[in-house]
Design a protein around this motif. Structure first.
Motif, PDB file in Angstrom:
ATOM      1  N   HIS A  79      10.322   5.694  -0.164  1.00  0.00           N
ATOM      2  CA  HIS A  79      11.377   6.712  -0.040  1.00  0.00           C
ATOM      3  C   HIS A  79      10.898   7.808   0.894  1.00  0.00           C
ATOM      4  O   HIS A  79       9.735   7.819   1.305  1.00  0.00           O
ATOM      5  N   HIS A  81      10.348  11.159   0.854  1.00  0.00           N
ATOM      6  CA  HIS A  81       9.646  12.429   0.603  1.00  0.00           C
ATOM      7  C   HIS A  81       8.392  12.522   1.476  1.00  0.00           C
ATOM      8  O   HIS A  81       7.742  11.517   1.745  1.00  0.00           O
ATOM      9  N   ASP A  83       5.461  13.469   0.844  1.00  0.00           N
ATOM     10  CA  ASP A  83       4.210  12.953   0.278  1.00  0.00           C
ATOM     11  C   ASP A  83       4.150  11.426   0.337  1.00  0.00           C
ATOM     12  O   ASP A  83       3.159  10.824  -0.072  1.00  0.00           O
ATOM     13  N   HIS A  84       5.220  10.805   0.898  1.00  0.00           N
ATOM     14  CA  HIS A  84       5.242   9.348   1.071  1.00  0.00           C
ATOM     15  C   HIS A  84       5.403   8.908   2.524  1.00  0.00           C
ATOM     16  O   HIS A  84       5.005   7.799   2.865  1.00  0.00           O
ATOM     17  N   HIS A 147      15.701   8.861  -8.329  1.00  0.00           N
ATOM     18  CA  HIS A 147      14.658   9.870  -8.094  1.00  0.00           C
ATOM     19  C   HIS A 147      15.382  11.158  -7.700  1.00  0.00           C
ATOM     20  O   HIS A 147      16.408  11.474  -8.309  1.00  0.00           O
ATOM     21  N   ASP A 169       8.208   6.770  -6.552  1.00  0.00           N
ATOM     22  CA  ASP A 169       8.600   7.895  -7.411  1.00  0.00           C
ATOM     23  C   ASP A 169       9.936   7.560  -8.040  1.00  0.00           C
ATOM     24  O   ASP A 169      10.832   7.058  -7.376  1.00  0.00           O
TER      25      ASP A 169
END
Ligand SMILES: [Zn+2]
Ligand SMILES: [Zn+2]
Length: 551
Positions: A79, A81, A83-84, A147, A169
């Motif tokens: 996904h 975000h 942090d990904h 999410h 997530d």
């Protein structure tokens, strides 16, 4: 050729096992010395002004995979975000493999690659929701989940040695307002088929109960906005597109026009629209037109919920936003949680808004936010569906991951293993076991340059920031005697300390005997004398440098 006698399946996290951020998980399959690899997610962690001054982004050290990049088949993203996906544009040049993502995520990745000048070189391949990929020994199926961003996915990774479910997530939101609901059938079917390992989000493993639904926030936020009379600004994570839609609909219901303030808001709404979401999102005003409306007719949707100094809300609070201003009678709703570590910045922002007479409404005393991560009841449900042989908690600090492992064991999962970045976990054959420690660590994006955390630049800048700097230049003649007064440059040190430093340098120089000591001895004795004098007079030890110039 598959070699069932020698093949093994391993998981190697290089980021995200020990922190919430910087997610980077590599799966390897094949004989011990010649595995094929896929990378699941490639994210960043944000630097902090206090601990890593001047470092915006922190990324995993992926040298282990970079050295094997011919065997790295793909980066597969769950996904969008940060942090990904935030490290893709920075780390891709070390791997140079195809990138797979669902359409919304792909749109955002392409925007980043374009900014980095890499769009021509990187193949971003779009995977349909629920789509399948064959990558060497890995057969991957995207499974829709819920999410706090459009198109979150779990991955079912099937191999000759068993199936891994990598959750990404997630939470269980029965009414996410936008996009698919969790494909519970697919997850339960995977459980029926047999799941070797569940690699799962640990963020809220310490939170009991359930995370709650986006739909319930819609009701509460809509009612809250209806009670407000002046200008309203709502700040939320721009990537929470369902929340943006909620705010827009609430604005419309209460006769307010909506203006998007901040680049990230506009970018995210555009990316959502480009992918078929937000079809009935109301027309937005620009900031200039919005400022002309009576206070009760306007709602600003702003970036900056975490107190980021350059984001829209901080600029509004500081009174230096060109078009948006707030004052007495106006209200700001923080429709977000506080990311740990951001407390000080956020409360400073609250104080600035309070000083303007603005009312502040937040999750502290209003129901304006739900988490996007699974609380314990939801984790338990995931374990009931998938019934894995092995639980591997990821996406958490150690305290989250160890509690998650305890929970998994209590749910009769035969093996729950907590690993940290760089530990290679063999998932099959045999019992799960750590079989190797690979180089791992963090890399800083320092300005435009990637540097290893261990190189210490941020640490050096922090030292300069704490106690300033003394730079001494000594001028010596051919015989090593002082040929001129030393030049002393002092930065960031209070005036009363300067005289003590100068005296100490002069004394150390006068004690110098060129027949007995060389230039390096002299430099060191002057350096120590200057530093000690500053410490005695001031109580702090500045960074001190001494240079010698020979005539
Ligand atoms: Zn996420
Ligand atoms: Zn995440």
């Amino acid at each position: 050729m598959p070699n069932p006698d020698r093949d093994e399946l391993v998981l190697l996290p290089l980021g995200g096992a020990g922190e919430i951020g910087m997610n980077f998980n590599a799966y390897g399959y094949g004989p011990p010395d010649d595995k094929k690899w896929i990378v699941v997610d490639c994210g960043v962690l944000f630097g902090r002004e206090t601990s890593t001054p001047g470092v915006d982004l922190i990324m995993p050290d992926i040298r282990f995979l970079a050295e094997r990049r011919e065997n790295v088949l793909a980066i597969v993203l769950t996904h969008a975000h940060e942090d990904h996906i935030g490290a893709v544009a920075h780390l891709w040049p070390m791997l140079r493999c195809p990138v797979y993502a669902t359409p919304f995520t792909a749109t955002l990745i392409e925007g980043k690659l374009e900014e980095a000048g890499l769009l021509e070189r990187v193949r971003v391949k779009r995977v349909a929701l629920g789509g399948k990929l064959a990558l060497g020994p890995f057969a991957i199926e995207y499974v829709s989940i819920t999410h706090s961003i459009p198109e979150p996915n779990a991955l079912a990774i099937r191999t000759g040695l068993g199936t891994v479910v990598h959750t990404g997530d997630w939470k269980l939101d029965p009414d996410p307002l936008l996009g698919e609901v969790t494909n519970a059938n697919a997850l339960a079917k995977l459980g029926d088929e047999g799941v070797l390992a569940l690699v799962c989000d640990s963020t809220n493993a310490l939170v009991s109960g359930e995370s709650g639904s986006e739909a319930s926030v819609r009701d509460s936020l809509t009612a809250l906005i209806g009670t407000l009379k002046g200008r309203v600004a709502v700040t939320a994570f721009a990537s929470n597109v369902a929340r943006l839609d909620t705010v827009a609909k609430a604005a419309r219901k209460h006769g307010r026009e909506i203006a998007l303030v901040g680049r990230a808001m506009q970018k995210m709404v555009q990316a959502a629209r480009d992918n078929g979401y937000l079809k009935d999102f109301p027309r937005t005003l620009d900031e200039v037109d919005a400022a002309q409306l009576p206070p009760s007719r306007v709602l600003y949707l702003c970036t900056g919920s975490q107190g980021e100094p350059r984001a829209a809300l901080s600029r509004i609070a500081a009174g230096d936003h060109p078009h948006v201003s707030l004052g007495p009678g106006d209200a700001v709703i923080f429709s977000s949680r506080i990311i740990p570590g951001n407390e000080l910045g956020i409360y400073e922002l609250h104080n600035k808004l309070a000083a303007l007479g603005v009312e502040i409404l937040s999750a502290d005393d209003h129901f304006v936010h739900v988490s996007g991560h699974p609380a314990r009841e939801e984790l338990a449900q995931m374990y009931r569906w998938t019934r894995p042989q092995i639980a591997v908690p990821v996406h958490g600090e150690l305290r989250h991951m160890s509690e998650h492992a305890r929970l998994a064991r209590s749910l009769q999962v035969p093996q729950a293993v907590v690993i940290s970045n760089g530990q290679m976990l063999r998932l099959a054959p045999g019992r799960a076991e750590i079989i190797d420690e690979t180089p791992s660590g963090r890399v800083h994006l320092d300005g435009r340059v990637l540097v290893e955390e261990g190189a210490g630049f941020a640490r050096a800048r922090r030292a300069l920031g704490m106690a300033g700097m003394i730079a001494v230049t000594l001028v010596l003649d051919g015989k090593g005697r002082a040929a001129a007064d030393p030049t002393i440059l002092i930065e960031g040190i209070p005036e009363p300390v300067h005289a003590a430093v100068r005296t100490a340098v002069d004394e150390a120089l006068s004690r110098h005997n060129p027949k007995r000591t060389d230039d390096d001895d002299l430099k060191e004795s002057v350096r120590r004398a200057a530093r000690r004098a500053a410490a005695d007079a001031w109580g702090k030890k500045p960074v001190t440098r001494v240079e010698v110039v020979r005539l």
